[in-house]
Design an enzyme around this catalytic site. Structure first.
Site, PDB file in Angstrom:
ATOM      1  N   ASP A 115       0.601 -11.107  10.596  1.00 37.14           N
ATOM      2  CA  ASP A 115      -0.723 -10.520  10.837  1.00 37.14           C
ATOM      3  C   ASP A 115      -1.165 -10.760  12.277  1.00 37.14           C
ATOM      4  OD1 ASP A 115      -0.818  -9.636   8.280  1.00 37.14           O
ATOM      5  OD2 ASP A 115      -2.311 -11.067   7.575  1.00 37.14           O
ATOM      6  N   TYR A 163      -6.557  -2.886   8.890  1.00 38.16           N
ATOM      7  CA  TYR A 163      -6.555  -4.342   8.719  1.00 38.16           C
ATOM      8  C   TYR A 163      -7.941  -4.858   8.316  1.00 38.16           C
ATOM      9  CZ  TYR A 163      -5.463  -9.223   9.859  1.00 38.16           C
ATOM     10  OH  TYR A 163      -5.254 -10.579   9.807  1.00 38.16           O
ATOM     11  N   GLU A 198       4.724 -11.191   7.562  1.00 36.79           N
ATOM     12  CA  GLU A 198       3.987 -12.245   6.858  1.00 36.79           C
ATOM     13  C   GLU A 198       4.171 -12.163   5.348  1.00 36.79           C
ATOM     14  OE1 GLU A 198      -0.498 -14.181   6.846  1.00 36.79           O
ATOM     15  OE2 GLU A 198       0.341 -13.238   8.621  1.00 36.79           O
TER      16      GLU A 198
END
Length: 749
Positions: A104, A308, A8
């Protein structure tokens, strides 16, 4: 043949390329023996603007609404088109056998990659990398367990349905309101209910009438006792005469009727999800929701020391327990060295207080990674966020806190008085926080307490433990003894209204909006609970920024207030768009689509019908909109009078013509403190005429301010101020990285 990996962001791509041995670097990709790694820059492809569907949509008109595309078009985002074409070139290389999606791990991340592949016309097979951290170990493990791309087809369908539904409802409703009332008005299924919550809270505060209440505080034997009503159990009453009578009838001694000692346990607070972290960072450090997310993203992507950030879970999965000691060793540095090292030498019990597979969806709670930490490589703000996460992680893995609760009941004049306190027996997880611990999640709710703190019912709460003489007096007390009453004082207070929202409490309210609403519908409450409230953890910060950027709400200190524009908008928007029930129902159905339990086409057919009804309601409404912030300043581009608005970072002049969109900053809030009242000052003017202005009336030229700071030994030169201003300007204009924002990019709201 080689595998093409699409990440990403460039930083994640570099990490993946290093682990996969891709040493040959290019401006748009990296290549090795078996892999080619390239990247997006957030979204490279988005839904086309209305103008792409016909000439009639280039002019904003009620006659062309609703716009309901029969066949959706994807377009390449102009600003990042070079990278898109570079990715497309790699997709069609003859030596590329398949594509590995490494964006992601979530609904929006899936959309980023799939739209690129769809627009490019990819026919090659897909695989999916699904990881929660970007450490070398996590990347290696992820590539060892790649999933077939088809396993995530339904997630992609849900992502597309979300984007298309937001486009249809948001753009149609925004155009309809703007044309109907000749003003720059925007609405959406998440932002409008959020604004309605703020308006509802302000209305509660406005209508609130303070009411005085009274209590009694008795001092005896070095202990503070609080009177308690025998009928209600409350330590306060609204009847002043009653309190005066009790005080008059009190004796000069207090009889100790009962002493209870009980050993209790206090468990550590839960691990952080993004919302809880944003809330605490706002309360402790004044960080906005967006600032906290940006800092977390750097700690995740650049430093690789935290997992994350965009997660809504506060639990870990059982398969992670084997990695906990390695994570402890990695963060055993600086102030955490002693406790982390000790915990890593002990057996870790993975109990249900923090390990629960059923409470983890896409991502687990935010915790440290196995990456070795270098604290001196972090900025001051990064250290603050890292500190919050690490201390919470250490607290959860530490033993419980054990304390003895001492509750004493005394009687004087036939009235009961109570005292309570706690004595720490084993500090347990409290040792992680030293004396700095405060349960912000418990005391930082937007609902203000019914009573003011003075005259409280407890001598010591679990967070306020007994020490010194108070400790000695309460622990030494015995039943059926009497103490001389040295003082009996009437305490007074007034009931307080709910507090204004801050960014921290607003994020929490968006996660659980039912508790902040005046009506409580069980079905609505259950739906909101199942779907996680308004928006997602990944989008709430952007929604808040959008509401500030559209001047629908403004900041006064740390408090959020609705503007006149926002209040008028709520009076004009159809009722459906103001209710959180709509977005809750959408999220529930989108989740069903992602799980293969519902058709995305059926969902979109119903969205089409809903949009038609919505536009019809707006067209036939009879409301009015009036600009009450017009100035005498004329726009230098179109000549129309400009509006004065309070932006998130200061005051601005904005052209009232949406097609012009000219903006000019006239003042900015700074961190510079007034030498008179010590409040933060505003910087106004341009060039050499810039000056600081304080609400107390103090004014000071920028040059004088710099000279004064030099004399105080705190240099603040033009470069420092300019850098600060650039940073704030960048934050104020930072784009929202989602497809809906791209579709709105030409609205100039």
């Amino acid at each position: 043949m080689k595998h093409l990996v699409i990440a990403e962001k460039p930083s994640v791509a570099r990490d993946i390329a290093r682990v996969l041995g891709c040493g040959r670097k290019n401006n748009s990709y990296m290549e090795g023996k078996d892999y080619v790694v390239t990247w997006a820059l957030g979204h490279l492809v988005t839904l086309a603007d209305p103008e792409e569907y016909g000439e009639q949509y280039k002019t904003w008109s009620l006659d062309t609404l609703p716009m309901l595309p029969e066949h959706w078009k994807l377009v390449v985002i102009r600003q990042t088109s070079r990278q898109y074409h570079a990715v497309k070139e790699q997709i069609f290389r003859k030596d590329i056998s398949d594509i590995i999606i490494a964006t992601d791990a979530g609904r929006e991340g899936e959309l980023v990659a799939r739209w690129i592949l769809d627009k490019a016309g990819n026919k090659k097979p897909l695989k999916r990398l699904w990881i929660s951290s970007v450490t070398d170990k996590a990347i290696r493990d992820g590539f060892a367990h790649l999933k077939p791309g088809r396993d995530y087809d339904n997630l992609y369908h849900a992502a597309v349905a979300r984007a298309e539904a937001d486009w249809v409802v948001g753009i149609n409703a925004t155009r309809a309101l703007t044309c109907r009332y000749n003003a720059q008005l925007s609405c959406g299924r998440v932002q409008t209910p959020t604004l309605a919550m703020i308006a509802s809270r302000e209305e509660e505060i406005k209508k609130f009438v303070p009411k005085p209440y009274y209590g009694l505080k008795a001092n005896a034997g070095g202990i503070s006792f609080i009177w308690t009503d025998s009928q209600t159990g409350s330590g306060r009453t609204f009847d002043r005469n009653k309190i005066d009578q009790i005080r008059k009838n009190a004796g000069n001694r207090i009889h100790i009727a009962e002493v209870k000692r009980k050993t209790k346990k206090a468990y550590s607070p839960a691990l952080y999800d993004l919302t809880a972290l944003q809330r605490e960072a706002n309360q402790r450090y004044g960080f906005s929701a967006k600032e906290t997310l940006n800092i977390m993203q750097r700690l995740y992507e650049n430093h690789k020391v935290l997992t994350y950030p965009r997660t809504d879970s506060r639990y870990l999965t059982s398969d992670m327990t084997g990695t906990l000691k390695e994570r402890l060793k990695a963060c055993a540095v600086g102030p955490y060295r002693k406790i982390a090292a000790r915990l890593s030498m002990q057996e870790i019990r993975a109990d249900k207080s923090f390990v629960n597979n059923a409470k983890v969806s896409d991502h687990h709670a935010i915790i440290p990674t196995e990456q070795f930490v270098q604290l001196d490589h972090m900025s001051a703000d990064e250290r603050k966020i890292y500190d919050l996460v690490v201390r919470r992680f250490l607290a959860v893995l530490s033993p419980v806190c054990e304390y003895e609760e001492i509750a004493v009941t005394g009687i004087t004049g036939n009235e009961k008085f109570h005292a309570k306190g706690n004595v720490i027996l084993k500090a347990g997880w409290r040792e992680v926080y030293d004396t700095d611990w405060r349960d912000i999640e418990a005391d930082d709710l937007p609902d203000g307490p019914a009573y003011s703190p003075n005259g409280g019912t407890e001598q010591g709460l679990p967070d306020e433990n007994l020490t010194g003489s108070a400790h000695q007096a309460l622990t030494a007390i015995r039943e059926n003894t009497e103490l001389p009453l040295t003082a009996l004082t009437v305490t007074e207070g007034k009931t307080r209204p709910p507090a204004y929202f801050t960014e921290g409490t607003l994020v929490a309210a968006m996660e659980n909006p039912v508790r902040y609403m005046q009506h409580h519908d069980r079905t609505l409450a259950r739906t909101l609970d199942e779907t996680g409230g308004l928006g997602t953890v990944a989008t709430r910060a952007d929604i808040i920024e959008k509401l500030f950027g559209s001047f629908l709400m403004e900041k006064k200190g740390n408090e959020i207030h609705i503007t006149s524009k926002g209040r008028q908008l709520l009076s004009l928007v159809p009722a459906d768009l103001k209710s959180p029930e709509l977005t809750a129902q959408w999220e529930m159905r989108l989740k069903a689509i992602s799980q293969g339990r519902e058709s995305d086409r059926k969902f979109m057919a119903e969205i089409t019908d809903y949009t038609k009804a919505l536009i019809n309601e707006i067209k036939n409404a009879d409301g009015t909109f009036r600009h009450d912030n017009l100035t005498r300043h004329k726009c230098p581009q179109c000549g129309k009078l400009m509006l004065e608005v309070n932006g998130k970072h200061g005051k601005m002049l904005v052209c009232q013509d949406r097609e012009c969109g000219y903006r000019e900053t006239i003042s900015r809030r700074t961190n510079a403190r007034c030498p008179v009242c010590h409040k933060k000052m505003e910087l106004v003017g341009k060039g050499d005429g810039q000056r600081f202005v304080c609400s107390c009336g103090h004014k000071e030229k920028l040059s004088s301010f710099q000279e004064r700071k030099k004399k105080e030994g705190k240099s603040a030169n033009k470069r420092d101020v300019a850098a600060y201003m650039r940073k704030q300007a960048k934050e104020a204009n930072e784009p929202i990285n989602n497809a809906f924002a791209e579709a709105f990019k030409n609205l100039k709201l």
